[in-house]
Scaffold this active site. Sequence first.
Site, PDB file in Angstrom:
ATOM      1  N   ASN A 168      -1.276   5.399   3.189  1.00 23.82           N
ATOM      2  CA  ASN A 168      -1.504   6.087   1.909  1.00 23.82           C
ATOM      3  C   ASN A 168      -2.763   6.947   2.040  1.00 23.82           C
ATOM      4  O   ASN A 168      -3.798   6.464   2.489  1.00 23.82           O
ATOM      5  CB  ASN A 168      -1.683   5.018   0.809  1.00 23.82           C
ATOM      6  CG  ASN A 168      -1.864   5.626  -0.568  1.00 23.82           C
ATOM      7  OD1 ASN A 168      -1.884   6.846  -0.719  1.00 23.82           O
ATOM      8  ND2 ASN A 168      -1.992   4.762  -1.560  1.00 23.82           N
TER       9      ASN A 168
ATOM     10  N   SER B  67      -5.564   5.356  -0.519  1.00 22.32           N
ATOM     11  CA  SER B  67      -5.306   3.928  -0.621  1.00 22.32           C
ATOM     12  C   SER B  67      -6.487   3.218  -1.267  1.00 22.32           C
ATOM     13  O   SER B  67      -7.637   3.434  -0.891  1.00 22.32           O
ATOM     14  CB  SER B  67      -5.053   3.384   0.780  1.00 22.32           C
ATOM     15  OG  SER B  67      -4.796   2.029   0.698  1.00 22.32           O
ATOM     16  N   SER B  68      -6.196   2.382  -2.282  1.00 21.74           N
ATOM     17  CA  SER B  68      -7.279   1.625  -2.917  1.00 21.74           C
ATOM     18  C   SER B  68      -7.659   0.495  -1.966  1.00 21.74           C
ATOM     19  O   SER B  68      -6.800  -0.304  -1.603  1.00 21.74           O
ATOM     20  CB  SER B  68      -6.821   1.030  -4.241  1.00 21.74           C
ATOM     21  OG  SER B  68      -6.033   1.943  -4.944  1.00 21.74           O
TER      22      SER B  68
ATOM     23  N   THR C  18      -1.608   2.408  -8.093  1.00 18.40           N
ATOM     24  CA  THR C  18      -2.714   3.085  -8.774  1.00 18.40           C
ATOM     25  C   THR C  18      -2.163   4.177  -9.693  1.00 18.40           C
ATOM     26  O   THR C  18      -2.609   4.328 -10.827  1.00 18.40           O
ATOM     27  CB  THR C  18      -3.687   3.664  -7.731  1.00 18.40           C
ATOM     28  OG1 THR C  18      -4.056   2.587  -6.881  1.00 18.40           O
ATOM     29  CG2 THR C  18      -4.914   4.241  -8.370  1.00 18.40           C
TER      30      THR C  18
ATOM     31  N   SER D   7       0.841  -1.197   0.000  1.00 16.98           N
ATOM     32  CA  SER D   7       0.000   0.000   0.000  1.00 16.98           C
ATOM     33  C   SER D   7       0.884   1.259   0.000  1.00 16.98           C
ATOM     34  O   SER D   7       1.805   1.373   0.802  1.00 16.98           O
ATOM     35  CB  SER D   7      -0.877  -0.020   1.240  1.00 16.98           C
ATOM     36  OG  SER D   7      -1.670   1.119   1.243  1.00 16.98           O
ATOM     37  N   GLY D   8       0.559   2.159  -0.897  1.00 20.44           N
ATOM     38  CA  GLY D   8       1.304   3.417  -0.971  1.00 20.44           C
ATOM     39  C   GLY D   8       2.534   3.331  -1.847  1.00 20.44           C
ATOM     40  O   GLY D   8       3.291   4.293  -1.963  1.00 20.44           O
TER      41      GLY D   8
ATOM     42  N   GLU E  30       0.893  -8.343   2.061  1.00 19.16           N
ATOM     43  CA  GLU E  30       0.747  -7.538   3.288  1.00 19.16           C
ATOM     44  C   GLU E  30       1.262  -8.344   4.472  1.00 19.16           C
ATOM     45  O   GLU E  30       0.806  -9.466   4.723  1.00 19.16           O
ATOM     46  CB  GLU E  30      -0.716  -7.139   3.493  1.00 19.16           C
ATOM     47  CG  GLU E  30      -1.133  -6.089   2.469  1.00 19.16           C
ATOM     48  CD  GLU E  30      -2.499  -5.486   2.733  1.00 19.16           C
ATOM     49  OE1 GLU E  30      -3.206  -5.970   3.621  1.00 19.16           O
ATOM     50  OE2 GLU E  30      -2.836  -4.514   2.022  1.00 19.16           O
TER      51      GLU E  30
ATOM     52  N   GLY F 202      -0.594  -5.538  -2.896  1.00 21.40           N
ATOM     53  CA  GLY F 202       0.606  -6.377  -2.828  1.00 21.40           C
ATOM     54  C   GLY F 202       0.584  -7.187  -1.539  1.00 21.40           C
ATOM     55  O   GLY F 202      -0.366  -7.130  -0.740  1.00 21.40           O
TER      56      GLY F 202
END
Length: 1137
Positions: free
Chosen positions: A157, A160-161, A112, A107-108, A389, A387
């Site tokens: 993020n 974040s998605s 995206t 994340s981050g 985690e 990704g």
Amino acid sequence: MEVKTSLLDNMIGVGDMVLLEPLSEDSFLENLKKRFEHNEIYTYIGSVVISMNPYRSLPIYTPEKVEEYRNRNFYELSPHIYALADEAYRSLRDQDKDQCILITGESGAGKTEASKLVMSYVAAVCGKGQEVNKVKEQLLQSNPVLEAFGNAKTVRNDNSSRFGKYMDIEFDFKGDPLGGVISNYLLEKSRVVKQPRGERNFHIFYQLLSGASDETLKKLKLDRDFSKYNYLSLDSASVSGVDDAANFRTVRNAMQIVGFMEDEVQSVLQLVAAVLKLGNIEFKPESRSNGLDESRVKDKNDLKEMCELLGIEQSVLERAFSYRTVEAKSEKVSTTLNVAQAYYARDALAKNLYSRLFSWLVTRINESIKAQAKTRHKVMGVLDIYGFEIFEDNSFEQFIINYCNEKLQQIFIELTLREEQEEYIREGIEWTNIEYFNNAVICDLIENNKNGILAMLDEECLRPGTVTDETFLDKLNMICAQHQHFESRLSKNSKFLTDHSLPHNCFRIQHYAGKVLYRAEGFVDKNNDLLYRDLSQAMYKANHGLIKQLFPEGSPAKINLKRPPTAGYQFKASVGTLMRNLQTKNPNYIRCIKPNDKKSSHIFTESLVCHQVRYLGLMENVRVRRAGYAFRQAYEPCLERYKMLCKKTWPHWKGPARKGVEVLMSDLKVPAEEYAYGRSKIFIRNPKTLFFLEERRRQCLQDLATLIQKIYRGWKCRRQFLLMKKSQVVVAAWYRRYAQQKKYLKIKHATTVMQSFARGWQARKLLRQLKHQKRCEEAATTIAAYWHGTQARTELRRLKQEVRNKRAVTVIWAFWQGTKARRELRQLKEAARNKHAVSVIWAGWQGTKVRREYRKFFRANAGKKIYNFTVQRIIQKYFLNLKKNLPSMSPVDKSWPSRPYSFLDGVHAELRRIFHLWRCKKYRSQFTEEKKAVYEEKLEASTLFKDKKALYPSSVSQSFKGDYLEINKNPKYQKLHSAVDEKVLLADTVSKINRANGKGSPRIFLLTKKSVVLADQKSGQVKASVPLLDLASVSVSTQNDGFFALKLKEGSSSAVKGDFLLSSERLIEIITKLYRLSATNADRVPLNVDISDEFLVQFKNDKVCVKFIQGSPRNGSGASCKRKNNRLLEVSVPSTA
Ligand SMILES: Nc1ncnc2c1ncn2[C@@H]1O[C@H](COP(=O)(O)OP(=O)(O)OP(=O)(O)O)[C@@H](O)[C@H]1O
Ligand SMILES: [Mg+2]
């Protein structure tokens, strides 16, 4: 010429990790760090792109950059995400290979952003046109909508998605986009009801409250204040650098572009508002008689508003929060819910409502962006998925996500190796088996249908009896204990009994990217994803189209006792579909890494990056890539790059490129095991060989540069020298010329001076001589003159004396001669005078004789001719004058030019007569027959009356019209007209004189060819009709009156009534017409017209005399008639004076 560049030019560190020497985790990190510090955020591992999040905007995404990377080979320029996008797009367009771009990272890390960069690059390089641009715009604008509903601020993020996204973009054969399909994976719906500290709910909640107008908020029964809503965390409600209100407008605009209808947008917003309202519903316990607590809604206002928004009956929903119906076989059992269960139900409803809304949004966007054309299309898939985690506390979500990444790693290895193998076969290189770690065993541990962890979880969830997370863990411990990648404290495997890092309520899996510890708590619940049927039924009953659509299982028609598929099962199925989809496509990888946890652009936290490198399996990646040959390059660019290393290939190699490379390699003495020749490429086993070549090239380039420099400098100096030499010759020539010119001018000047001096001296000398000579000559002349003078004077004196003597003689002689001559002259004159007198007398006599003779002759001839001539000239002149002054052609024109000579009197009068006759003839010749008749009539009138009756002149100008009454046309006289059967020649009104009193009474007078008719003027009745043959004569006076008497032949039939005495102004015309008719009658006896001032008229038996006297002039011209006595009627005619 196109400039050929290479990835190897100006490298910071190495641009491709495959070339890293030596390869170790440290060197890997060192290379990443070095490149990151130089703003080189992209690095390759073969065809895989590693992307470091720069956490700031870099000027590397400009349209110029797009152009730079467009249609260039992958390794031609420094690493960039555009190179990967271009490669993928071109092989899709040109080689018809479907592509997928797999973007992974934590994340981050920038997944995206990377996916958006890829999409925007493809949009920029693919075709253009109105329709294509619309499709592009819709595809791009789907991002803001999904981000608003699916992204949230997390501690890692700000955007974040919270869902996985896979988007297939479809292209036609030209490479123009046609549309797309989006698939979404596992939305993190727990965020709707609860957010970890420092994080926010999904963006849309904050965007709606900040950006919607007051009116919209009122309609949605919302308040702008975040703090009023339990589901919104307050500690980080606003994110720095994020303008929620502006983003709300962007989202609405994007929804419009994508194709959402206004009422759909409203429905979506109502659902978002309903979720917020739902969060505010609170419960209180109410004791029941059975001792159990039953939940009740505390404050019903929010419930009411929510029900109003969604069109749900409040009591139905209220009941669903207090009771739960359990159906087993044909039985229905209703149990009460306690407060905790009610809260659980509420949150489950909120989570389901939101996640279903999100799935609906994806479906709706797909409807808009789906390709219209039915033709086969090429596809480019972009996967932006979470990704690996590894948190401190990992739960069901992390387990699912990591499972997905295991699968992705698996197909990565499979596809990479397959591609490698395919290339070796294509190039005819012998395939050597590559040792690598295959994670299929881990995937099997999770997804095996019989004893995989997911299967066991499902089994546990479906099992009757008490099911808890502990029972699930026990099951795992029992079944997976032997698995080499499964670790648990309580498993039979005693290896972990003493491992304190592994708590009792947890299990650990050795993923390909590292070990992850999962806490079993919540697994069962999350997998079940339970929503009480009462709630879904309540939702289905809503009077709201969208809500009804979202809860189809609530329909009474669809009562299904089977449990819905578990979350794990659903995810496994969708991952399976995704993997199958990806396997059919050519993969392109983007591995995103974040450099630090602080969102800072300058910090490179090695431990963090190392962690990511590990779990992304990047080292594994490099090893697989380097297992065979680390580097490969087509022969042409290879020869082009290194040809300067060998004298035989430099500067130009004439033969085929491969031969050139072979010559090059053998010349450089590169060991044979270090490379292999493929069909179109050379394969280099170790990077150090490549670096050896590069180093040699670098040195060689330096030498070459020196050589070029040397030659250039030499050439430049020589050129300069030659130029200067040439200039010097020119300058010297010019100077010499100038100096010689100057010297010449000086000598010329000196010569001239000397010459002038010499000439002066000579001249002066000559002058002196000449002067002396002249003086001598003058002196001699003077002396001679004097001498001659003396001599002359002496002679003169002598001559003078002599002349004087001579002249005296001459004078005397002359006197004598003169006297003699005068005497003789006198004599001669006398004689001459006498002679002249005789000749004069003779001449006079002769003249007289001649004149006399001439006179005789002249009189006989010349006088007559002159006379004739004169007379002719006069007559000629007369005629010409007459011609010029002829009077007009009008016969009445009396003028005539005066005569010029009396002797022409007769001729003049005759000519006047002839001219008049001639012009009358001319005039007559113009007459028509009618006019001729009129004039004949007029002529007749003049014969009869001219100079006989005073009335005549006034009649000359009158035209003899005849039918004055227009008897043919006038309807008044129609009867009369029909009574007279012949053509009427004259019709007029006349006065009939009464013999009794002399008064006149009006009568219509008609004259036909045969008779005269008198009729009454008013009635038109015929009073008398007299045949013309019966008329004896007509009597009129000489005066200016209109009286006339028609006298009848005695004994005729008409004479019985007596003669008629009538009066008419048109007397002349009437009488003339009568006269002419009588002349044309059968017997041709012309009527007798008697003109006298006294005549007799026979009235029946009496004869009455009518006498005309001249009266005094009166006003009005009418004559008056009076009866004087029985025998006399006196007509007084006013005088015309
Ligand atoms: N190439 C880039 N250039 C500049 N900034 C970037 C770039 N990539 C990422 N960022 C920054 O990093 C932030 C996070 O990136 P992004 O949202 O793409 O991460 P992500 O991998 O999708 O994370 P998540 O898994 O949480 O969705 C972005 O909001 C942006 O500020
Ligand atoms: Mg994201």
